[in-house]
Design a protein around this motif. Structure first.
Motif: not given
Length: 267
Positions: A174-180, A219-223, A235-242
């Motif tokens: 499990v990774f945590s990355a910034s939005a975008g 949780a982001s919408s798949p691309a 690109t599969l997702y783009e990380m989104q907040s929160p």
């Protein structure tokens, strides 16, 4: 009467005179018939000799002509042999060049196949940016098997349910990355499915068509959509907040394996 007279026989005298003053001379008497016979023999001998000479001369000319013909054939065959030798050398060079070309093509094809095969091994980092690992098999082992990610301990009963689901999904990173930050394909493959995920929201599964599949949960919408071919880095997702968590799994021949082990082996 004259008719009754006998004809006189004619004879010839051959004188052999010595050049010595004491030698004297010796006469020989030859009758006409004998002399005729002698001249006849001489004529026959001369005729035979001349005929033999003509025959041998003719035979010699034939032999000489045959030798010249054979010599011409030898020269022609020698020239043809030289031409064949030259042609054979040229063919040998062409065969060597062709063999080298075939070998190079085979090596190039093999290298391309190995490169294509390497592109289908999911050993690349699945994020296009910096990330923090919140959970891995190593971290789980260090905490005695607890499935707590950073910040999940305070989520109460719902957090416990999530932890139970995560435990069932092990091994998972499990990774945590910034939005975008973009979640990207770790290798070439085909999108096998795009599904809802009870914990993360969505799950994208990529079949790498070599026994490996990689699973991306976010949780982001798949691309991407099911059936789509993707390349390494797509690109599969783009990380989104929160919710900026991302779960990553790999299966080999249908069995979950630790993604970090694959990265360590092939990275």
């Amino acid at each position: 009467m004259e008719s009754g007279k006998h004809k006189k026989r004619v004879s010839y005298t051959v004188m052999i005179v010595s050049d010595s003053p004491y030698g004297g001379s010796h006469p020989f008497y030859l009758k006409q018939g004998l002399l005729t016979t002698i001249f006849g023999l001489i004529a026959v001998i001369l005729t035979v000799s001349i005929g033999a000479a003509v025959y041998h001369w003719s035979a010699l000319r034939k032999v000489t002509g045959r030798e010249e013909e054979l010599q011409a054939q030898i020269e022609e065959l020698t020239q043809q042999n030289q031409e064949l030798t030259t042609d054979n050398a040229e063919l040998s060079d062409k065969v060597a060049i062709l063999s080298d070309t075939v070998t190079q093509n085979a090596e190039t094809q093999k290298a391309q196949e190995e490169e294509e095969e390497a592109k289908r091994i999911p050993n690349d980092f699945p994020l296009a940016g910096a990330a923090v690992i919140l959970k891995s098999s190593e971290m789980t082992a260090e905490t005695g098997g607890e499935a707590n990610a950073e910040g999940e301990a305070a989520e109460g009963e719902e957090g416990g349910t999530d932890a139970q689901i995560m435990a069932e999904q092990d091994p998972i990173v499990v990774f945590s990355a910034s939005a975008g930050t973009k979640v990207i394909a770790a290798a070439d493959g085909v999108v096998a499915s795009v599904e809802d995920d009870p914990l993360y929201g969505y799950k994208v599964t990529i079949d790498h068509q070599n026994g490996y599949t990689s699973i991306y949960r976010s949780a982001s919408s798949p691309a991407v959509t099911a059936g789509e071919e993707v390349e390494l880095g797509a690109t599969l997702y783009e990380m989104q907040s929160p919710d900026e968590k991302f779960g990553y799994q790999i299966t080999q021949e249908g069995t979950l394996i630790d993604p970090l082990d694959l990265l360590e082996v092939y990275g």
